[in-house]
Enzyme design. Structure first.
Site, mmCIF file in Angstrom:
data_model
loop_
_atom_site.group_PDB
_atom_site.id
_atom_site.type_symbol
_atom_site.label_atom_id
_atom_site.label_comp_id
_atom_site.label_asym_id
_atom_site.label_seq_id
_atom_site.Cartn_x
_atom_site.Cartn_y
_atom_site.Cartn_z
ATOM 1 N N GLY A 16 0.650 -1.041 -0.230
ATOM 2 C CA GLY A 16 0.092 -0.032 0.056
ATOM 3 C C GLY A 16 0.065 1.009 -0.193
ATOM 4 C CB THR A 17 1.922 3.634 -1.485
ATOM 5 O OG1 THR A 17 3.301 4.722 -1.369
ATOM 6 C CG2 THR A 17 1.616 3.613 -2.839
ATOM 7 C CB THR A 18 -1.191 8.079 -0.190
ATOM 8 O OG1 THR A 18 -1.844 6.783 -0.002
ATOM 9 C CG2 THR A 18 -2.822 8.916 -1.467
ATOM 10 C CG ASP A 33 2.485 6.718 2.125
ATOM 11 O OD1 ASP A 33 3.069 7.102 0.863
ATOM 12 O OD2 ASP A 33 3.060 5.989 3.349
ATOM 13 C CE LYS A 49 6.131 5.058 -0.470
ATOM 14 N NZ LYS A 49 4.532 4.558 0.362
#
Length: 228
Positions: A16-18, A33, A49
């Site tokens: 997961g990530t955003t 993030d 990222k």
């Protein structure tokens, strides 16, 4: 239908990530993030990222880290070689198209890269933002923003509420940080701080930690909301 008893369904690795991309009148903002996760384990609290491809083209990554890093290195090297041959800086659309061709060719061979990208940059035609999924599909941000990752539904709700195509750089930075912070509040796989890059005709500039801290305070976020 009989199923072999030795057959076992392989569950995909949950990550997961955003990440967020916002086009403003003089450039593009990328934000993400810093948490890298594998299943229910936080594998890193300082994941990078947002990756520089050229001085005026950057990408954000989401998905399997190894796949994303390999593709980022390939794209960076290929654009360097292309610059030597054609004697001009690459267009953002060209970078998106090259990466799309590679990703789609592997997808057709049933060996897809498990990765999504935002590709942002500034070229002779102005600022641009593209989204690429694991199939190699390419979409340009006609509405001015994109988000990817597990926290993207939360980020989109904030982007759709506050985005304005006439935003200044300052306003766009604050909106990007607000969107990532919103995901940090509600998405368990998003957290551990915010990274942000501003891309204009002068090139890309990564915000320093103290600048991020200043913007976080300006949008009224507490420590727990900032760090996740």
């Amino acid at each position: 239908m009989h199923v072999n008893d030795n057959y076992k369904k392989i569950s995909p690795l949950i990550t997961g990530t955003t990440t967020v991309g916002i086009v403003f009148k003089d450039g593009v903002i990328l934000a993400a993030d810093k948490r890298a996760s594998a299943e229910y384990v936080i594998s890193s609290k300082r994941a990078k990222k947002i990756i520089e491809i050229t001085p005026r083209i950057y990408i954000t990554i989401s998905g399997l880290v190894a796949d994303c890093q390999i593709l980022a290195r390939w794209l960076r090297q290929h654009l360097k070689q292309r610059y030597i041959i054609i004697k001009r800086e690459p267009l953002v659309k060209e970078a998106a198209s090259l990466l799309s061709l590679v990703m789609h060719s592997y997808f057709k061979q049933l060996l897809p890269f498990i990765s999504h990208f935002l590709i942002a940059g500034y070229d002779r035609y102005g600022p641009h933002l593209y989204f690429l999924d694991h199939t190699g599909s390419v979409n340009e941000a006609r509405i001015g923003f994109f988000s990817s990752g597990s926290g993207s539904p939360i980020a989109y709700s904030i982007l759709e509420t506050y985005y304005n195509k006439e935003m200044t750089e300052e306003e766009a930075i604050k909106l990007a940080i607000r969107a990532i912070a919103g995901a940090i509040r509600r998405d368990a796989a998003t957290g551990d701080g915010i990274d942000c890059v501003v891309i204009t005709k002068e090139g890309g500039r990564r915000l320093k930690p103290e600048e991020i801290e200043k913007y976080l305070k300006e949008v009224g976020l507490s420590k727990i909301e900032r760090e996740g």
